[in-house]
Design an enzyme around this catalytic site. Sequence first.
Site, mmCIF file in Angstrom:
data_model
loop_
_atom_site.group_PDB
_atom_site.id
_atom_site.type_symbol
_atom_site.label_atom_id
_atom_site.label_comp_id
_atom_site.label_asym_id
_atom_site.label_seq_id
_atom_site.Cartn_x
_atom_site.Cartn_y
_atom_site.Cartn_z
ATOM 1 N N HIS A 182 0.866 -1.192 0.000
ATOM 2 C CA HIS A 182 0.000 0.000 0.000
ATOM 3 C C HIS A 182 0.899 1.238 0.000
ATOM 4 O O HIS A 182 2.018 1.198 0.515
ATOM 5 C CB HIS A 182 -0.835 -0.042 1.291
ATOM 6 N N ASP A 199 2.914 -4.480 8.065
ATOM 7 C CA ASP A 199 1.735 -3.634 7.934
ATOM 8 C C ASP A 199 0.520 -4.567 8.069
ATOM 9 O O ASP A 199 0.160 -5.271 7.124
ATOM 10 C CB ASP A 199 1.793 -2.943 6.566
ATOM 11 N N GLN A 222 -4.712 -5.203 7.011
ATOM 12 C CA GLN A 222 -5.727 -6.136 6.501
ATOM 13 C C GLN A 222 -5.712 -7.451 7.275
ATOM 14 O O GLN A 222 -6.562 -8.312 7.040
ATOM 15 C CB GLN A 222 -5.500 -6.404 5.003
ATOM 16 N N LYS A 236 -10.636 -0.429 10.343
ATOM 17 C CA LYS A 236 -10.872 -1.671 9.575
ATOM 18 C C LYS A 236 -11.219 -2.826 10.521
ATOM 19 O O LYS A 236 -11.613 -3.898 10.094
ATOM 20 C CB LYS A 236 -9.624 -2.033 8.761
ATOM 21 N N CYS A 265 -4.825 2.424 -3.684
ATOM 22 C CA CYS A 265 -3.587 2.950 -3.080
ATOM 23 C C CYS A 265 -2.446 1.953 -3.240
ATOM 24 O O CYS A 265 -1.634 1.765 -2.318
ATOM 25 C CB CYS A 265 -3.786 3.319 -1.611
HETATM 26 N N1 C6P Z 1 -6.289 0.507 2.814
HETATM 27 C C1 C6P Z 1 -8.060 0.092 1.227
HETATM 28 O O1 C6P Z 1 -9.141 0.370 0.677
HETATM 29 P P1 C6P Z 1 -4.972 3.966 7.009
HETATM 30 O O2 C6P Z 1 -5.480 4.789 5.867
HETATM 31 O O3 C6P Z 1 -3.795 4.595 7.701
HETATM 32 O O4 C6P Z 1 -6.036 3.529 7.949
HETATM 33 O O5 C6P Z 1 -4.468 2.581 6.348
HETATM 34 C C2 C6P Z 1 -3.538 2.586 5.306
HETATM 35 C C3 C6P Z 1 -3.303 1.194 4.808
HETATM 36 C C4 C6P Z 1 -2.059 0.633 5.000
HETATM 37 N N2 C6P Z 1 -1.811 -0.627 4.629
HETATM 38 C C5 C6P Z 1 -2.748 -1.410 4.063
HETATM 39 C C6 C6P Z 1 -2.408 -2.822 3.701
HETATM 40 C C7 C6P Z 1 -4.020 -0.906 3.854
HETATM 41 O O6 C6P Z 1 -4.951 -1.690 3.302
HETATM 42 C C8 C6P Z 1 -4.310 0.444 4.204
HETATM 43 C C9 C6P Z 1 -5.644 1.030 3.932
HETATM 44 C C10 C6P Z 1 -7.627 0.896 2.428
HETATM 45 O O7 C6P Z 1 -7.362 -0.838 0.854
HETATM 46 C C11 C6P Z 1 -7.806 2.361 2.225
HETATM 47 S S1 C6P Z 1 -6.702 3.033 1.045
#
Ligand code: C6P
Length: 429
Positions: free
Chosen positions: A147, A224, A227, A250, A388
């Site tokens: 991401h 990270d 998910q 999430k 992203c």
């Molecule tokens: N992915 C998706 O629709 P934040 O925005 O800080 O809560 O998370 C960022 C982020 C970082 N790593 C991974 C693997 C992610 O999936 C995400 C967030 C969302 O896939 C929103 S872009």
Amino acid sequence: MSEVLNRETPLAAAEHAVPGANRDAAYDVARIRADFPILTREVYGKPLVYLDNGASAQKPVQVLDAMDEAYRRYYANVHRGIHRLSQEATDAFEAARDKVARFVGAPNHDEIVFTRGATEAINLVANSWGQRHIGEGDEIVLTVLEHHANIVPWQMLRERTGCVLKVVPLTPEGSPDLQVYESLLGPRTKLVAVAHISNVLGTVLPVRQMIDMAHAAGAKVLLDGCQAAPHMPIDMRALGCDFYVFSSHKLYGPTGIGVLWAPFETLNEMPPYQGGGEMIDRVTFEETTFKSPPHRFEAGTPAIVEAIGLGAAVDYVEGIGLDAIAAHEESLLRYATERLSAIDGLTLYGTAKEKAAILSFNLEGPHAHDVGTILDRSGVAVRCGHHCAQPLMDFLDVPATSRASFGLYNTHAEVDALAAAIEKVKDFF
Ligand code: C6P
């Protein structure tokens, strides 16, 4: 018990009505759905089929009530007040930290740093640990499926330090190529920063193996877990990584709060990332000393009620059981893969053996945005675009995908609704 808890939703009823739809008798998905008020609503006159959990998950009444109660009954700033409300708010805020520590198997609650989200947590590591430990010519290893939140902070660090980013390509199934990974690890590797689960492909990365290989090369590992945290049990002691990050929103909790975990010794030698109130020990105009972790990294008034909401979300998923959630979602994944694979002209991306319930796909003809718009008219919410993860889109050689990402409240009947809605899209093209 609230009224909401007793309500049978239209889709929950459908789950029982469709023969064989509720495959996992022990997992009472109808009961779980009743905890989520938003799931009873309709869009365009159709029952909402919410399959955008990878972007953000819906909130159960237990989280909404915990936050509501905090604001109504004991809201005040934390760690500052001598008065009763501030003490109660501080206790609830720190109790949330304890819950998160238990949730991730952290041996010590001081290893849990509250951040604004996973993005801020990675920026914190890059700016604090990275700035101190990574210099010119040092190497950071990423994979193609990261991401942007796990790419851009390292590029910014590269700008400041002259370090080098190395990128592991993927196998055709959508897993990191471990042979190439091994060849990229060397004496200059300082950090491996990878997703635990891909937000686009659903691949569960072979993180245990990757961590062992990185450690053998003398590198630290950041996972990270955005998910992963909502979908499988996570245990810092078993994983053995050096940093773990995830976002509350999430995990059925509120936005505006996330978590950085690292061993206390690591946090303790990291410099502060932001300066301000509450992170200091003593301030004079000549010099300032800092509190120990985690407070050193939590400058300013924190997201108090959001932390309490995150604590309630942790209680909620633990109440169902992460193993039970993972098994339910695995059943949804198998069924959805079967249904979507049977659709003519549909390409699925990501077929790794270890995979979470995230299905990215394209249809022959329409752009993903058109697919998403038409699915929406059937009440089916999916995400369409690059998610992203633009380098991954380049790797797959597609501009975008549509993505159905499942959560603990989704049903087999909703998979049917998705498949039927996709078939309808084909009528337009
Ligand atoms: N992915 C998706 O629709 P934040 O925005 O800080 O809560 O998370 C960022 C982020 C970082 N790593 C991974 C693997 C992610 O999936 C995400 C967030 C969302 O896939 C929103 S872009």
